[in-house]
Write an enzyme that holds these catalytic residues in place. Structure first.
Site, PDB file in Angstrom:
ATOM      1  N   HIS A  60     -34.227 -46.753 -11.557  1.00  0.00           N
ATOM      2  CA  HIS A  60     -34.857 -48.079 -11.569  1.00  0.00           C
ATOM      3  C   HIS A  60     -33.877 -49.176 -11.159  1.00  0.00           C
ATOM      4  CE1 HIS A  60     -33.211 -48.105 -15.786  1.00  0.00           C
ATOM      5  NE2 HIS A  60     -32.976 -49.366 -15.471  1.00  0.00           N
ATOM      6  N   ASP A  98     -35.041 -40.620 -13.838  1.00  0.00           N
ATOM      7  CA  ASP A  98     -34.452 -41.965 -13.759  1.00  0.00           C
ATOM      8  C   ASP A  98     -32.969 -41.917 -13.391  1.00  0.00           C
ATOM      9  OD1 ASP A  98     -34.327 -44.671 -13.757  1.00  0.00           O
ATOM     10  OD2 ASP A  98     -34.551 -44.948 -15.919  1.00  0.00           O
ATOM     11  N   SER A 127     -27.734 -50.257 -17.755  1.00  0.00           N
ATOM     12  CA  SER A 127     -28.428 -49.140 -17.120  1.00  0.00           C
ATOM     13  C   SER A 127     -27.543 -48.479 -16.073  1.00  0.00           C
ATOM     14  CB  SER A 127     -29.717 -49.628 -16.468  1.00  0.00           C
ATOM     15  OG  SER A 127     -30.624 -50.106 -17.427  1.00  0.00           O
TER      16      SER A 127
END
Length: 583
Positions: free
Chosen positions: A164, A195, A273
């Site tokens: 993402h 992911d 992230s």
């Protein structure tokens, strides 16, 4: 000054003799650790009423612990400002003595930190410019925006980050720790389910002086983890620590899948992230990717564990591209009720789960049947609640065994059918959803005729139309298909009338929004490409569309096709159909 006493202190009687020095002390002077700050030399010390301190040990650069010996001469500390603690004084002493005997003094504390965690230099900051498709107006894109996240360098001149973080990317740049240069990066693979994304940099300068991160084993509960990255709140690297508090099959928000995940109590914020999670040995045990935001919880973060990471890397190395995580393609029911087990014919020592439905597009649909009881998968027995042994004292959902396989692999499945045990060798494939969770970088498909905009339904489309709460606000029949319907064929799509661009020809149809198309001129609509082909080749007098809720749309064929060009010009639409429908 050696004879001076401190003001306000009365000399004590030397009635208590000092204790003998520690046998391991290296200093020949028995009074090496004198406590008096006024001593210029270190003569034999008179008793002051306290025992002589034993030599302290320091963490030396060579990995051995040596006793700290005193210097033969000490300067009075009162000429240097505030009095330091004994630990600082002892540090000065050991440096002085080692310099005298020709031994290199230990590195300063700030240099020792780098040596403890050298993998931190492999953590990079990821800068990405995104240009998302406009699913509500599929012939154009949204305004571009920028984001920053974290990543880390692995072997083979590659960098890992979250999927993402680089979704719908138009440009990706990387910056190393302590550097002022941003390097252009190329996206090699994007794994939407897990992911994870893999990047590389062509510039050789980027890879100089950096050691790749090494992966560690799956951590145990209560193992310490350190999350490193570039979260919001600053431009420099950030380190947060915690422990592994849970390990189970998690729902991956970005991929809409369920894979193995770690729950930790370290803070994971926006920008973390893609950053690595290290264990206490400096090896990577996961990738930070999401956190739980709720008013009743605090500091719940989630990490992608090493088995999922290695599956992604191996999949790319084997196939040259990311192929995904396979599934078994069945919906199952727990067999915890004894009456249910007895009615199916299970023996007291048999355990397993009952198959409710099988996906028609799955390869196992040709061998497995509803009401079969899956007893084992690849020789691992499945419990009545659908779990299998994981580690000592732990159990986990048997879908973990399936996720360890690769697309196209075979699995040995043992089932119970009509009280008879059968064994099958099943080929595993990826999941084919009727309403896909991602369009995987391709622009959305659309087709326009007489102002009617037809498009395919996907999770990004529902999110574009109804926001993050699309599961509550979207039409009930579309949600029902999203949650429960299965594709009957690999190319099946859910087609809707997204909107009606108002024109004279479509008077009375303006209020049709997000309504499913069931058939055209009596023929069922399989996908958008077949619908466009049928409409373009139609020679009938009327175009008749059957919609959900028993609605119909009827247009004159010649008039509708003639009006389409003017409508496209009015709304500045370059083409009546997307490029994928033209081939």
């Amino acid at each position: 000054m050696g004879g001076n006493r401190k003001r306000g202190r009365k000399p004590k009687s030397p009635s208590i003799e000092p204790t003998a020095p520690h046998p391991s002390a290296t200093s020949p002077d028995p009074a090496a650790n004198a406590d008096s700050p006024d001593a210029e030399a270190c003569p034999p010390r008179r008793g002051r009423g306290r025992p002589r301190k034993l030599p302290k040990y320091s963490d030396n650069s060579d990995g051995t612990d040596e006793p700290i010996a005193g210097s033969p001469e000490r300067r009075p500390l009162r000429h240097h400002g505030p009095v330091l603690s004994n630990s600082h004084c002892n540090g000065d002493l050991v440096i002085a003595e080692k310099a005298a005997v020709g031994v290199e003094p230990p590195a300063p504390k700030w240099e020792r930190v780098v040596k403890v965690m050298p993998s931190m230099d492999a953590v990079v900051k990821v800068f990405c410019v995104h240009t998302e498709p406009n699913f509500s107006l599929p012939w154009q894109r949204k305004r571009q925006y920028s984001s920053s996240s974290s990543g880390f360098i692995i072997g083979g001149r590659r960098v890992l980050t979250n999927a993402h973080s680089v979704e719908h990317h138009t440009q990706v740049k990387l910056k190393k720790r302590g550097s002022d240069t941003k390097y252009l990066a190329t996206v090699l693979a994007i794994g939407t389910e897990c992911d994870i994304a893999m990047l590389t940099v062509e510039d050789d300068e980027f890879w100089e002086g950096v050691s790749p991160v090494e992966f560690g084993d799956l951590p145990a509960l209560q193992d310490a983890v350190t999350v490193v990255g570039y979260p919001i709140g600053g431009d420099t690297i950030s380190v947060t620590s915690g422990v592994v508090s849970r390990m189970e099959i998690l729902s991956y928000v970005h991929g809409s899948t369920e894979l193995l995940g770690l729950q930790i109590d370290a803070a994971i914020n926006s920008g973390n992230s893609g950053g690595p999670a290290f264990n206490d040995k400096g090896k990577c045990v996961g990738i930070a990717f999401q956190s739980l935001k709720h008013e009743d919880v605090e500091n719940i973060g989630y990490v992608i564990p090493t088995p999922v990471i290695m599956h992604f890397i191996t999949d790319y190395e084997k196939n040259g591209a990311y192929t995904g995580f396979p599934i078994l393609g069945v919906e199952w029911q727990k067999m915890e009720n004894p009456d249910l087990r007895m009615s199916i014919g299970m023996a007291p020592d048999q355990k397993g789960v009952r198959i409710r439905r099988i996906e028609p597009t799955a390869p196992e649909s040709h061998v497995l049947k509803p009401s079969d009881v899956i007893l084992s998968f690849d020789g691992v027995h499945i419990a009545n609640d659908g779990t299998v042994p994981f580690r000592h004292g732990e159990r986990i959902g048997f879908s973990y065994l399936v996720s360890q396989k690769y697309t196209g692999d075979h699995a040995h499945v043992k089932v119970l059918r009509n009280s008879e045990a059968l064994e099958f060798n099943i080929k595993l494939a990826t999941h084919k959803r009727l309403i896909p969770a991602h369009i995987k970088g391709t622009p959305p498909s659309y087709y326009i005729i007489a102002g009617f905009v037809f498009t395919t339904v996907s999770v990004p489309y529902l999110r574009s139309e109804y926001g993050k709460d699309y599961e509550f606000d979207a039409p009930v029949k579309i949600l029902d298909k999203h949650l429960h319907s299965m594709s009957e064929s690999p190319d099946e799509q859910l087609i809707v009338v997204s909107q009606v661009l108002v024109a004279d020809i479509n008077i009375g149809y303006e209020d049709i929004v997000n309504t499913q198309v069931l058939s055209f001129n009596g023929k069922s609509v399989k996908n958008l490409k077949s619908l466009a082909k049928m409409v373009e080749s139609c020679d009938d007098e009327y175009l008749k569309f059957d919609l959900e809720y028993q609605q119909i749309v009827v247009l004159k064929t010649k008039t509708a096709k003639a009006a389409t060009l003017d409508i496209l010009t009015t709304h500045c639409i370059p083409s009546a159909m997307s490029d994928d429908l033209k081939t």
